[in-house]
Motif scaffolding. Structure first.
Motif, short mmCIF file in Angstrom:
data_model
loop_
_atom_site.label_atom_id
_atom_site.label_comp_id
_atom_site.label_asym_id
_atom_site.label_seq_id
_atom_site.Cartn_x
_atom_site.Cartn_y
_atom_site.Cartn_z
N VAL A 1 -7.38 2.14 -2.08
CA VAL A 1 -6.70 2.58 -0.86
C VAL A 1 -5.47 3.40 -1.26
CG1 VAL A 1 -5.44 1.81 1.19
CG2 VAL A 1 -7.48 0.56 0.43
N LEU A 2 -5.40 4.64 -0.75
CA LEU A 2 -4.25 5.52 -1.01
C LEU A 2 -3.13 5.26 -0.02
CD1 LEU A 2 -5.17 9.28 -1.59
CD2 LEU A 2 -3.70 7.83 -2.97
N GLY A 3 -3.52 5.10 1.27
CA GLY A 3 -2.50 4.89 2.29
C GLY A 3 -3.08 5.08 3.67
N TYR A 4 -2.22 4.88 4.68
CA TYR A 4 -2.63 4.99 6.09
C TYR A 4 -1.67 5.94 6.79
CZ TYR A 4 -3.83 3.61 10.88
OH TYR A 4 -4.23 3.62 12.20
N LEU A 5 -2.22 6.87 7.58
CA LEU A 5 -1.38 7.76 8.38
C LEU A 5 -1.56 7.41 9.85
CD1 LEU A 5 -1.79 11.28 6.69
CD2 LEU A 5 0.00 9.58 6.34
N ILE B 1 -6.76 -15.41 1.96
CA ILE B 1 -7.99 -14.60 2.06
C ILE B 1 -8.82 -14.90 0.82
CG2 ILE B 1 -8.94 -12.25 2.16
CD1 ILE B 1 -6.27 -11.34 3.41
N SER B 2 -10.02 -15.45 1.03
CA SER B 2 -10.86 -15.82 -0.12
C SER B 2 -11.68 -14.61 -0.57
CB SER B 2 -11.79 -16.98 0.25
OG SER B 2 -11.02 -18.08 0.62
N ASP B 3 -11.01 -13.68 -1.21
CA ASP B 3 -11.67 -12.45 -1.65
C ASP B 3 -10.85 -11.85 -2.79
OD1 ASP B 3 -13.44 -10.36 -1.75
OD2 ASP B 3 -13.20 -9.75 0.35
N THR B 4 -11.49 -11.01 -3.60
CA THR B 4 -10.78 -10.31 -4.67
C THR B 4 -10.35 -8.95 -4.14
OG1 THR B 4 -12.09 -11.46 -6.33
CG2 THR B 4 -10.91 -9.49 -7.05
N ILE B 5 -9.06 -8.81 -3.84
CA ILE B 5 -8.54 -7.56 -3.30
C ILE B 5 -8.13 -6.66 -4.46
CG2 ILE B 5 -6.60 -6.56 -2.01
CD1 ILE B 5 -6.74 -9.06 -0.19
N THR B 6 -8.68 -5.43 -4.48
CA THR B 6 -8.39 -4.52 -5.59
C THR B 6 -7.31 -3.50 -5.23
OG1 THR B 6 -10.25 -3.14 -4.90
CG2 THR B 6 -10.67 -4.75 -6.65
N SER B 7 -7.15 -3.21 -3.93
CA SER B 7 -6.09 -2.29 -3.48
C SER B 7 -5.93 -2.47 -1.99
CB SER B 7 -6.43 -0.83 -3.81
OG SER B 7 -7.61 -0.45 -3.13
N GLY B 8 -4.77 -2.13 -1.45
CA GLY B 8 -4.59 -2.31 -0.01
C GLY B 8 -3.28 -1.75 0.49
N GLU B 9 -3.09 -1.85 1.81
CA GLU B 9 -1.92 -1.28 2.48
C GLU B 9 -1.68 -2.05 3.78
OE1 GLU B 9 0.64 2.40 3.31
OE2 GLU B 9 -0.34 1.72 1.48
N TRP B 10 -0.42 -2.39 4.05
CA TRP B 10 -0.08 -2.99 5.33
C TRP B 10 0.03 -1.90 6.40
CZ3 TRP B 10 0.07 -8.03 6.63
CH2 TRP B 10 0.17 -8.98 5.61
N VAL B 11 -0.54 -2.17 7.58
CA VAL B 11 -0.33 -1.32 8.75
C VAL B 11 0.21 -2.25 9.83
CG1 VAL B 11 -1.39 0.22 10.43
CG2 VAL B 11 -2.27 0.14 8.08
N GLY B 12 1.55 -2.25 10.01
CA GLY B 12 2.15 -3.26 10.88
C GLY B 12 1.91 -4.64 10.27
N ASP B 13 1.35 -5.56 11.10
CA ASP B 13 1.06 -6.92 10.61
C ASP B 13 -0.40 -7.07 10.18
OD1 ASP B 13 3.63 -7.40 11.21
OD2 ASP B 13 3.29 -8.78 12.88
#
Length: 682
Positions: free
Chosen positions: A594-598, A545-557
């Protein structure tokens, strides 16, 4: 001429306590005439500088630009302070006059003669329509702007110039003053005479500050005897004296957000001291001659400094929120040493009239106090099942129960990370050459990573060690065996819940790899681990991914993330979908993480630097459908389609079209114009 430079100060470790590891970043450095006073705006990224030339300048410390300059006086301006509730600033100059300006319209609100000699300082009351002025005429005056700027009170008692006045944040009806008569006096609004006097400096006192929160009755002072003293104003005694400056101390403050005492001196340095142990942390010297003034706010970790040759704003460590959310929506965060908790579950769907709250609206969470933490938290993280939280800072860690904040374990560590599976499995970095594993809260093994130096740790399915030679080394949690070295330098590592995918977020790009746990386990069991290369076939690169990711979370794949320029996006098999453009600061950088995903709520939760929590609807079924399409599994995709509300069909059709599946898109879309366009193309 605003620029960013980064210096990381690693202070030498003492035997009893370890240093606060502060990455000190220079946000702004501008050359100007002598800066006699600085102030920081609580909500805008502005620094206010009062100059010897008679001007007052507002700088944007994020973008480095000059926002506005006011030509206030022919003579030096000694002090300028924001009055944000009126959108004003008030300035005092050597023509003995006070001037008040509206900083938005730039109009002059008021201009009047205030004293019969130079005005040294202006102090704005935190809530009432008052400000105090202190002067070389040995008096302090109180001015009421709601009464047409009348002088409502006069305070006399000092026998020399009054250099500074400060309101007590615990009781704003009282204030303290510093004078060249070597004394500090404490006064009350409503009485012209001082309540009491603090004496102990050997030469004139230039500056004072009150302890920002109510739990310590302390006053800080700096003087021409080159010392900084901490006073208990209840016992009227000196608690501690800090020595180290080689010239007059001109400005002191307790940082309102960090456990630091800051002092500025005519020796050209700014010294930082731990506010609880009084240990010297670090010394800043920017080669701009004498340091005259300091300013900080409780909203950020910034520190502004005024010098002979200009103004500097530094960021002391990160001002990102110290916060963590578990898989059920319970959030734990730190405000200074206080730990609080709340739940976001069900809040977004419980708006007015049973309607869902609009996306991006601040969630009205109800915080509950858990108590105070013994160390200053610089990070906080739930374990895999949310039963425990680890708080790290000051070179130490404490593991608490998440519900009641009871101590479970503690120790010294530069870094701490949790395993993705075992409840009490974690690792710590003791030094640049030693990492320890813990299983069920007990130490299980120690390793010396195969790198010049270990600069950080990453938790998850495997233990990641950030190597000094721009690589990351992965180790198996159970055996401690070396699994693989990957030659990129990630700032963060994100593992999917199933542990089969990992994202390495680097400076300007991110790499998604698949992880083969079975291959790794088999190689370890059969003793086929190469000492240099680890386990062959343990990782495969899937996409970049050509981007600067500052925070994130996996949701499945699927990976949902914030990028550096404030977009909330997600990646399915390398295809990027933008969800929303978020607010950014004045330099265009993101303010959210990103805090999370419910999954039960179909919502992703974000938090900003001020701990405001917002959420956005992202349907799990849509993400699963898109993942199935990217895998080419149309049977699974069609089954999932039946669970997706029709309102989402056009979004799905546009996704299908982008992947080249135009016939399928035509069958799914509910938008007539889209149908027509697709029919023409087909």
């Amino acid at each position: 001429c605003g620029y960013e430079a980064e210096a990381v100060f690693k202070i030498k470790e003492t035997t009893d306590t370890m240093p606060i590891r502060l990455d000190i970043k220079k946000k702004l450095s501008v050359s100007s005439e002598r800066v006699k006073s600085v102030d920081i705006h609580p909500t805008e990224s502005w620094a206010l500088a009062a100059l010897y030339s008679g001007n007052v300048t507002i700088w944007d410390y994020e973008s480095g630009s000059n926002v506005k300059t006011f030509e206030v006086s022919e003579l030096p301006v000694r002090c300028a302070k924001f009055i944000t509730r009126k959108q004003w600033f008030v300035a005092s100059s050597d023509d003995m006059r006070i001037r008040v300006y509206n900083y938005n319209t730039m109009e002059k609100v008021r201009d009047f003669e205030a004293h019969s000699d130079y005005i040294r300082y202006v102090e704005v009351h935190p809530t009432l329509p008052y400000f105090l002025t202190s002067s070389d005429d040995m008096t302090i005056k109180c001015w009421d702007w709601d009464r047409n700027f009348d002088c409502t009170q006069l305070f006399e008692g000092h026998a020399h110039y009054v250099m500074m006045v400060k309101f007590n944040p615990k009781d704003a009806n009282t204030f303290a003053s510093a004078s060249l008569d070597r004394s500090i006096k404490v006064w009350g609004l409503g009485s012209p005479l001082p309540h009491y006097t603090l004496e102990g400096h050997e030469r004139g006192v230039n500056c004072i500050d009150y302890y920002p929160s109510g739990d310590k009755p302390y006053i800080l002072s700096g003087a021409d005897d080159r010392t900084v003293k901490i006073w208990d104003y209840q016992t009227k005694s000196i608690v501690h004296s800090l020595e180290g400056h080689s010239h007059n101390v001109c400005s002191v403050l307790f940082h309102p957000k960090l456990p630091l005492i800051c002092s500025a001196s005519e020796d050209g340095t700014v010294r930082l001291w731990q506010s609880t142990t009084y240990r010297a942390e670090t010394t800043l010297n920017y080669g701009m001659e004498r340091a005259w003034a300091l300013a900080a706010t409780r909203e950020t970790t910034k520190l502004a400094v005024g010098f002979d040759e200009g103004c500097v704003v530094v960021e002391l460590g990160s001002d990102d929120a110290v916060v963590s959310m578990d898989g059920t929506g319970k959030v734990v965060w730190a405000r200074n040493n206080e730990i609080q908790t709340a739940t976001v579950r069900g809040i977004a769907s419980a708006g007015a009239d049973g309607e869902e709250l609009p996306d991006g609206e601040r969630l009205p969470v109800v915080p509950r106090d858990l108590g105070a933490c013994e160390l200053y938290p610089q990070s906080i993280k739930h374990n895999c099942n949310g039963r425990f939280v680890a708080v790290c800072g000051d070179g130490e860690f404490i593991i608490y129960t998440a519900q009641a904040l009871r101590n479970k374990a503690f120790g010294q560590a530069i870094d701490f990370v949790w395993s993705a599976s075992g409840t009490g499995d974690y690792a710590i970095r003791e030094s640049a050459t030693r990492v320890k594993f813990f299983k069920n809260f007990k130490e299980s093994r120690a390793i010396k990573p195969a790198a010049a130096s270990a600069d950080g740790l990453f938790g998850g399915q495997l233990l990641g060690v950030k190597a000094g030679d721009s690589a990351v080394l992965f180790y198996d949690w159970d055996s401690g065996e070396f699994v693989r070295k990957i030659d990129v330098a990630p700032k963060e590592v994100y593992w999917s819940d199933s542990g089969n995918l990992v994202l390495l977020a680097c400076e300007n790009s991110a790499y998604v790899l698949s992880y083969n746990a079975a291959t790794t386990a088999s190689a370890i069991a059969m003793g086929q681990v190469d000492a240099e290369d680890g386990v062959d076939g343990s990782f495969d690169l899937m996409y970049e991914i050509s981007d600067t990711i500052t925070s994130g979370e996996w949701v499945g794949d699927c990976f949902i993330y914030c990028n550096a320029s404030g977009r909330l996006e997600y990646s399915v098999g390398g295809k990027i979908q933008t969800l929303v453009h978020l607010d950014t600061n004045s330099s265009g950088s993101t303010m959210h993480s990103v805090l999370g995903y419910l999954a039960k709520e179909d919502r992703v939760y974000l938090v900003d630097k001020n701990l405001n929590i917002v959420s956005y609807k992202v349907m799990l079924a849509v993400l699963q459908y898109q993942t199935a399409v990217m895998r080419g599994d149309f049977d699974a995709a069609n089954e999932l389609l039946a669970t997706i509300p029709e309102s989402e069909y056009t979004t799905i059709a546009r996704f299908l079209e982008a992947q080249g599946f135009k016939e399928e898109a035509l069958q799914v879309t509910t938008d007539d114009d889209h149908k027509f366009d697709l029919a023409l193309e087909l």
